[in-house]
Design a protein around this motif. Sequence first.
Motif, PDB file in Angstrom:
ATOM      1  N   ALA B 184     -64.431  22.680 -17.215  1.00  0.00           N
ATOM      2  CA  ALA B 184     -64.463  23.502 -16.006  1.00  0.00           C
ATOM      3  C   ALA B 184     -63.081  24.098 -15.723  1.00  0.00           C
ATOM      4  N   THR B 185     -63.063  25.269 -15.049  1.00  0.00           N
ATOM      5  CA  THR B 185     -61.791  25.872 -14.661  1.00  0.00           C
ATOM      6  C   THR B 185     -61.235  25.137 -13.450  1.00  0.00           C
ATOM      7  N   LEU B 187     -60.634  26.192 -10.442  1.00  0.00           N
ATOM      8  CA  LEU B 187     -61.417  26.441  -9.224  1.00  0.00           C
ATOM      9  C   LEU B 187     -62.727  25.665  -9.228  1.00  0.00           C
ATOM     10  N   GLN B 188     -63.347  25.577 -10.414  1.00  0.00           N
ATOM     11  CA  GLN B 188     -64.608  24.834 -10.507  1.00  0.00           C
ATOM     12  C   GLN B 188     -64.382  23.344 -10.280  1.00  0.00           C
ATOM     13  N   ASN B 191     -64.146  22.929  -6.644  1.00  0.00           N
ATOM     14  CA  ASN B 191     -65.446  23.104  -6.010  1.00  0.00           C
ATOM     15  C   ASN B 191     -66.401  21.934  -6.254  1.00  0.00           C
ATOM     16  N   TYR B 192     -66.379  21.386  -7.491  1.00  0.00           N
ATOM     17  CA  TYR B 192     -67.329  20.318  -7.835  1.00  0.00           C
ATOM     18  C   TYR B 192     -66.737  18.923  -7.731  1.00  0.00           C
ATOM     19  N   GLY B 193     -65.437  18.801  -7.999  1.00  0.00           N
ATOM     20  CA  GLY B 193     -64.850  17.467  -8.046  1.00  0.00           C
ATOM     21  C   GLY B 193     -64.214  17.047  -6.737  1.00  0.00           C
TER      22      GLY B 193
END
Lengths: 273, 270
Positions: B184-185, B187-188, B191-193
């Motif tokens: 994941a990038t 930003l991801q 957002n997710y972690g």
Amino acid sequence: MLTLDGLSKTYKTGDTALSDVTLSVPKGQIIGLIGPSGAGKSTLIRCINRLVEPTSGKIMLGDVNLASLGKSDLRQQRRRIGMIFQEYALVERLTVMENVLSGRLGYVPFWRSFLRRFPATDIQRAYQLLDRVGLMEHADKRADALSGGQRQRVGIARALAQGPELLLVDEPTASLDPKTSRQIMRLLTEICSERGLPAIVNIHDVPLAQQFMQRIVGLRAGRVVFDGPPDMLTREALTTIYGEEDWNAMRQGDEEQAEAEAEARGRLAVLAQ
Amino acid sequence: MTEITTYKQVWSYRTPRGRLLAWAGWLALVALFVWCWQIMTERTIWAFVQDAPRQAADIGSRMLPPRWPYLSELWAPLWDTLNIATLGTIGGVFMAVPVAFLAARNTTPSVAILRPIALFIIVASRSINSLIWALLLVAIIGPGLLAGIIAISLRSIGFIGKLLYEAIEETDTKQIEAVSATGATGLQVLNYGIVPQIMPAFWGITVFRWDINIRESTILGLVGAGGLGLKLQGSLNTLAWSQVSVILLLILATVVVSEWISAKVRHALI
């Protein structure tokens, strides 16, 4: 195929976790990595996808040297490596489905992941994987509502959602009871053989490793001191890996446990009638 | 029965030196208290203190009974007060969230430059009371609601920013590690972690600050920033004590209700 060549890791504190590890994992082979605590098992696994930066050496996955990649290339390559963790490492407050779909993060643009609008093929694949690990009806539950064994199944589904070419598995059963441990190991080995996936599995439990692994690698103080099939793991071999211990007594203990489990199952079966 | 004779029967929690130090510490504390008491009483005009119960009873009797019809004049300022608190909190949240991510050690893009700046913003906002922010802003943009809203939001940045960046730093690294391992990038991963882990803290902090802001915005009118405080100041200046008691009771009721709402929301989140 994964090939490690002269992989070493020395932490900033000066502790050497790995020294000159050379290892090759052919397609479809499941390797059990055993060794005492602090032998470098966890570091070895984390060096491969560079959650821990190796100090020197090569990590060849196919024909890409993972050790020399820049940040963005590394991110692309990480998609090829699925990882399964000791305490599941699910995002507890997200749903099971979001956790499985997070395996696709490396493939989708940010806006899709932010709005949870994943491509239809990804969603279909996620459902298929949830069905494979037996959690179809739990898709919309929050991850923290599941039991340990179920959470580890979600962890497996997340790793597989990446469509990986290699699985790194870090103590998959350390927080599970003996029965669930065996179920999870069985699921893992089945899935690996279905897909011809190579896997490196860190494992504390020697009998469990012998039961499920095709090949055992023993680490001691960051060095490979044993490499062979499970039936070559003799008392002498275990002593080189772990040091002196009464191995027969330990085996007996495990047999006793297996017997006790069988007996308990028998009693439950009687009760169920 | 065998007698145990070789082991000591005496054990003390402190060493002799430690005991001596503890006694010295208590002695110093008593001396300090006596000294402070002396300074305090030296500057007190005892005639006023002796008079205090009579004065309190006098004001009390003027406050009672409250002039309830005055309540009808208070609904509009109460609405203003609620708006100052709510809009101020929203504004504060919008400014505090980026500051918090810049200040948290595990999410800041630059530990050497941006983190100290973010920490400075937090400290600056926290060290200045809302009333002082309002005083400054009334001087700059003139009296009225806007000054109140901005004062509340400036004061909220520090509070929300500090608690939120601590929550970000306390997130479970294993969950973040697992998300980054998928490729994941940045930003991801955020957002997710990270975001799912701080959501309960975020809502809890925001509602708690809104509750504090209701209390603070009731007095901002004292310096001309609108709301109930304006009425309070007017009534105090004209010595209309029966109106003051109505305003105080209204503030009390509002604070009780806002605290109840905030407790309910936080309870639902945790």
